[in-house]
Design a protein around this motif. Structure first.
Motif, PDB file in Angstrom:
ATOM      1  N   LEU A   1       0.705  -1.211   0.065  1.00  0.00           N
ATOM      2  CA  LEU A   1      -0.112  -0.079  -0.104  1.00  0.00           C
ATOM      3  C   LEU A   1       0.775   1.202   0.122  1.00  0.00           C
ATOM      4  O   LEU A   1       1.951   1.269   0.578  1.00  0.00           O
ATOM      5  CB  LEU A   1      -0.831  -0.040   1.256  1.00  0.00           C
ATOM      6  N   HIS A   2       0.498   2.354  -0.852  1.00  0.00           N
ATOM      7  CA  HIS A   2       1.188   3.604  -0.609  1.00  0.00           C
ATOM      8  C   HIS A   2       0.108   4.818  -0.297  1.00  0.00           C
ATOM      9  O   HIS A   2      -1.026   4.649  -0.988  1.00  0.00           O
ATOM     10  CB  HIS A   2       1.834   3.875  -1.943  1.00  0.00           C
ATOM     11  N   ILE A   3       0.385   5.654   0.351  1.00  0.00           N
ATOM     12  CA  ILE A   3      -0.744   6.693   0.687  1.00  0.00           C
ATOM     13  C   ILE A   3      -0.873   7.692  -0.184  1.00  0.00           C
ATOM     14  O   ILE A   3      -1.681   8.480   0.025  1.00  0.00           O
ATOM     15  CB  ILE A   3      -0.415   6.913   2.297  1.00  0.00           C
ATOM     16  N   GLY A   4       0.369   7.900  -1.196  1.00  0.00           N
ATOM     17  CA  GLY A   4       0.262   9.037  -2.103  1.00  0.00           C
ATOM     18  C   GLY A   4       0.282  10.109  -1.351  1.00  0.00           C
ATOM     19  O   GLY A   4       1.231  10.246  -0.582  1.00  0.00           O
ATOM     20  N   THR A   5      -0.244  11.310  -1.803  1.00  0.00           N
ATOM     21  CA  THR A   5      -0.078  12.474  -1.320  1.00  0.00           C
ATOM     22  C   THR A   5      -1.136  12.810  -0.275  1.00  0.00           C
ATOM     23  O   THR A   5      -1.454  13.888   0.073  1.00  0.00           O
ATOM     24  CB  THR A   5      -0.062  13.496  -2.224  1.00  0.00           C
ATOM     25  N   ARG A   6      -2.086  11.709   0.171  1.00  0.00           N
ATOM     26  CA  ARG A   6      -3.303  11.868   0.805  1.00  0.00           C
ATOM     27  C   ARG A   6      -2.831  12.038   2.336  1.00  0.00           C
ATOM     28  O   ARG A   6      -1.990  11.246   2.576  1.00  0.00           O
ATOM     29  CB  ARG A   6      -4.111  10.903   0.624  1.00  0.00           C
ATOM     30  N   PRO A   7      -3.545  12.754   3.099  1.00  0.00           N
ATOM     31  CA  PRO A   7      -3.333  12.767   4.652  1.00  0.00           C
ATOM     32  C   PRO A   7      -3.831  11.455   5.116  1.00  0.00           C
ATOM     33  O   PRO A   7      -3.725  11.303   6.443  1.00  0.00           O
ATOM     34  CB  PRO A   7      -3.897  14.076   5.067  1.00  0.00           C
ATOM     35  N   TYR A   8      -4.736  10.776   4.364  1.00  0.00           N
ATOM     36  CA  TYR A   8      -5.316   9.588   5.083  1.00  0.00           C
ATOM     37  C   TYR A   8      -5.212   8.468   4.006  1.00  0.00           C
ATOM     38  O   TYR A   8      -4.976   8.560   2.914  1.00  0.00           O
ATOM     39  CB  TYR A   8      -6.784   9.748   5.236  1.00  0.00           C
ATOM     40  N   GLN A   9      -5.479   7.295   4.710  1.00  0.00           N
ATOM     41  CA  GLN A   9      -5.340   5.814   3.956  1.00  0.00           C
ATOM     42  C   GLN A   9      -6.822   5.262   3.942  1.00  0.00           C
ATOM     43  O   GLN A   9      -7.122   4.903   4.997  1.00  0.00           O
ATOM     44  CB  GLN A   9      -4.257   5.098   4.339  1.00  0.00           C
ATOM     45  N   GLN A  10      -7.373   4.915   2.729  1.00  0.00           N
ATOM     46  CA  GLN A  10      -8.913   4.692   2.647  1.00  0.00           C
ATOM     47  C   GLN A  10      -8.648   3.445   1.944  1.00  0.00           C
ATOM     48  O   GLN A  10      -9.733   2.848   1.955  1.00  0.00           O
ATOM     49  CB  GLN A  10      -9.653   5.826   1.839  1.00  0.00           C
TER      50      GLN A  10
ATOM     51  N   SER B   1      -1.382  15.625  -7.293  1.00  0.00           N
ATOM     52  CA  SER B   1      -1.704  14.749  -6.113  1.00  0.00           C
ATOM     53  C   SER B   1      -2.041  13.305  -6.334  1.00  0.00           C
ATOM     54  O   SER B   1      -2.175  13.062  -7.657  1.00  0.00           O
ATOM     55  CB  SER B   1      -3.160  15.428  -5.280  1.00  0.00           C
ATOM     56  N   LYS B   2      -1.501  12.557  -5.664  1.00  0.00           N
ATOM     57  CA  LYS B   2      -1.445  10.976  -5.865  1.00  0.00           C
ATOM     58  C   LYS B   2      -2.507  10.356  -4.956  1.00  0.00           C
ATOM     59  O   LYS B   2      -2.383  10.585  -3.677  1.00  0.00           O
ATOM     60  CB  LYS B   2      -0.263  10.591  -5.975  1.00  0.00           C
ATOM     61  N   ASP B   3      -3.414   9.637  -5.475  1.00  0.00           N
ATOM     62  CA  ASP B   3      -4.357   8.894  -4.664  1.00  0.00           C
ATOM     63  C   ASP B   3      -3.704   7.661  -3.973  1.00  0.00           C
ATOM     64  O   ASP B   3      -2.478   7.173  -4.225  1.00  0.00           O
ATOM     65  CB  ASP B   3      -5.665   8.213  -5.509  1.00  0.00           C
ATOM     66  N   ASN B   4      -4.190   7.320  -2.946  1.00  0.00           N
ATOM     67  CA  ASN B   4      -3.942   6.023  -2.314  1.00  0.00           C
ATOM     68  C   ASN B   4      -3.770   4.741  -3.196  1.00  0.00           C
ATOM     69  O   ASN B   4      -4.718   4.640  -4.156  1.00  0.00           O
ATOM     70  CB  ASN B   4      -4.845   5.501  -1.326  1.00  0.00           C
ATOM     71  N   THR B   5      -2.872   4.265  -3.108  1.00  0.00           N
ATOM     72  CA  THR B   5      -2.556   3.012  -4.135  1.00  0.00           C
ATOM     73  C   THR B   5      -2.277   1.507  -3.336  1.00  0.00           C
ATOM     74  O   THR B   5      -1.558   1.767  -2.548  1.00  0.00           O
ATOM     75  CB  THR B   5      -1.355   3.424  -4.785  1.00  0.00           C
ATOM     76  N   SER B   6      -2.806   0.534  -3.758  1.00  0.00           N
ATOM     77  CA  SER B   6      -2.876  -0.549  -3.135  1.00  0.00           C
ATOM     78  C   SER B   6      -3.050  -1.795  -4.202  1.00  0.00           C
ATOM     79  O   SER B   6      -3.669  -1.690  -5.305  1.00  0.00           O
ATOM     80  CB  SER B   6      -3.842  -0.782  -2.014  1.00  0.00           C
ATOM     81  N   VAL B   7      -1.960  -2.658  -3.855  1.00  0.00           N
ATOM     82  CA  VAL B   7      -2.157  -3.914  -4.950  1.00  0.00           C
ATOM     83  C   VAL B   7      -1.809  -5.136  -4.092  1.00  0.00           C
ATOM     84  O   VAL B   7      -1.148  -5.305  -3.038  1.00  0.00           O
ATOM     85  CB  VAL B   7      -0.874  -3.752  -5.863  1.00  0.00           C
TER      86      VAL B   7
END
Lengths: 289, 210
Positions: free
Chosen positions: A43-52, A276-282
């Motif tokens: 998982l990568h949080i991106g530039t967001r302050p939260y991980q959804q 800006s970058k979204d949360n990313t998960s794989v």
């Protein structure tokens, strides 16, 4: 059971991957052919302050004569207000992972997924959205491997891909407004440019927590895995940054080290482009026999 | 660092975010995952129901697509060197519609619910055939049942299994009663108007006979 909501620890792969793979393929000629599914996630949080984004995946597993091999992964991309989106994703992952863990491997998997989607939809609706359809919810992808058979289920715009030799194929559709707009384009009621420019084209039309899931992707018959097949589950953070071909190249370039592949996918999604970058998960699974 | 303050009072870095990241959907500028409210879908959604092609990804003919297609059980068209993999977005509840209930009062005002042949359970749970989600005055399960009887082509309403009552045109329903066009069904705070699609004039069996 562990639930990743931050940057995941490397999966438990043997340090020396080459010898690991030898071990997995060694007894093909004997009567009992062993097979295995290697798993990894990131998982990568991106530039967001939260991980959804939230995910759960079982450990790497090897077949054992007399028992049924069961491997599964669940990945969610929460939506709506920051706390609610996170809660919806977590709740869905926790509940489905628990139910998959308890699932009898000989039961009707597609029927299980269908009833599970209805159950999770109701759960998120009641627990998170307070019984209201207010845009709080989560996407869902679930993959279940039973021995050599693959089953999947997806709701929303998180995707599932299968990579076999040099081909990559998205086996799910994005359940967003674009799906409806494309239909209008196909029928001549809308220009493609108008559809592409629509401000709501990414909005979901089917998601867990909507109170009435409209579309799910599901395979009725088992998909028989072949040696080397890679199954990828990902949130839209990956697919908005990287094209299908770029994803394929990364997987092929790191063939043999799935944990590294997972890390490279989220990292390159983060590095690609500007803004800006979204949360990313794989979640990655690879089948060996 | 370019510290900005949004309308709602949140502070955020303007170098990193085009709009306030704390305000959820309101930004809707880039890649937030958001849902579409039911009302805006409207006619297009119904068009999609009738066009399964939109749900049908187009693939080059190859082994992986063929294997996926086999797993998804799709209808196959091998014309023009391309395999069409049918079905595998399954529109839930794709049985032929026989009639509709339209919410004319309550928190689903303006929504329509499809009725299918046989028994249609009405309740608050999303597993119900007619799911009045979010209305606590409607029983979770089987508040009422609307039946379409395909042999005589009539609609009936009967009480469900909950203790709550249902009404048709403000008269309480205690046994099975015939439903007519524009009848108003009241369940808790929700009012539903009934519209038939099938009947003596038209029904799906009629088409099959031709």
């Amino acid at each position: 059971m562990k639930l990743f909501t931050g940057r995941a620890e490397p999966e438990t792969l043997p340090a020396n991957n080459e010898s690991h793979e030898d071990e997995l393929t060694v007894s093909v000629e004997e009567d009992t052919a062993y097979f295995a599914v290697v798993t990894a996630s990131d998982l990568h949080i991106g530039t967001r302050p939260y991980q959804q984004d939230a995910l759960y995946v079982t450990e790497t597993a090897c077949s054992d004569p007399g028992t049924t091999l069961k491997v599964f992964g669940v990945l969610c991309d929460g939506m709506g207000g920051m706390e609610n989106g996170e809660k919806a994703g977590r709740l869905t992952v926790e509940q489905l992972a628990k139910d998959l863990d308890e699932l009898d491997p000989h039961s009707d998997v597609p029927a299980f997924f269908e009833s599970e989607v209805a159950k999770l939809d109701e759960l998120v609706c009641e627990e998170v959205a307070g019984g209201m359809k207010n845009g709080t919810g989560t996407t869902l992808t679930a993959v279940l491997i039973i021995d050599k058979d693959l089953y999947w289920a997806a709701v929303g715009d998180s995707r599932i891909y299968i990579l076999r030799s040099n081909e990559i194929l998205q086996v799910t559709r994005d359940h967003n407004y674009m799906l409806l707009l494309e239909n209008e384009v196909r029928n001549g009621r809308l220009l493609r440019e108008e559809a592409e420019a629509h401000p709501d084209k990414d909005a979901l039309i089917s998601y867990i927590g909507s109170g009435n899931v409209r579309f799910i992707n599901i395979n009725r018959a088992p998909f028989r895995l072949a040696h080397g097949d890679v199954v990828l589950q990902c949130s839209d953070g990956l697919t908005k940054s990287l094209s299908d071909d770029e994803i394929k190249e990364i997987i092929i370039d790191h063939y043999g080290d799935l944990a590294e592949t997972a890390r490279m996918l989220t990292l390159q999604a983060f590095d690609a482009g500007e803004g800006s970058k979204d949360n990313t998960s794989v979640i990655l699974m690879q089948y060996f026999e | 660092m370019n510290l900005l303050r949004c309308e709602n009072g949140h502070f955020y870095d303007g170098d990193q975010f085009a709009q306030c990241p704390h305000c959820g959907n309101q930004g809707r500028n880039d890649d937030l995952t958001v849902g579409l409210t039911q009302g805006t879908i409207g006619q297009m959604d119904q068009n999609l129901d009738q066009n399964t092609e939109a749900l049908t990804p187009q693939y080059e003919t190859n082994t992986l697509a063929a294997a996926v297609q086999q797993a998804t059980g799709g209808s196959v068209d091998f014309g023009n060197d391309s395999a069409t993999v049918g079905y595998y977005d399954q529109a839930l509840g794709s049985e032929p519609v026989v009639g509709w209930l339209v919410c004319i009062e309550g928190n689903h005002l303006g929504s329509d619910y499809r009725l299918k042949s046989g028994r249609n359970f009405i309740g608050r749970a999303s597993s119900m055939d007619v799911a009045i989600t979010g209305d606590d005055t409607v029983s979770r399960e089987k508040h009422a049942i609307v039946v379409y009887e395909p042999k005589s082509h009539i609609f009936m309403i009967q009480p469900g299994e909950s203790k709550e009552l249902s009404y048709v045109n403000d008269k309480v329903v205690l046994a099975a009663e015939k439903l007519e066009t524009n009848d108003i069904i009241t369940l808790g705070a929700t009012k539903l108007m009934f519209f038939p699609c099938c009947g003596e004039q038209f029904n799906w069996e009629m088409l099959q006979r031709v």
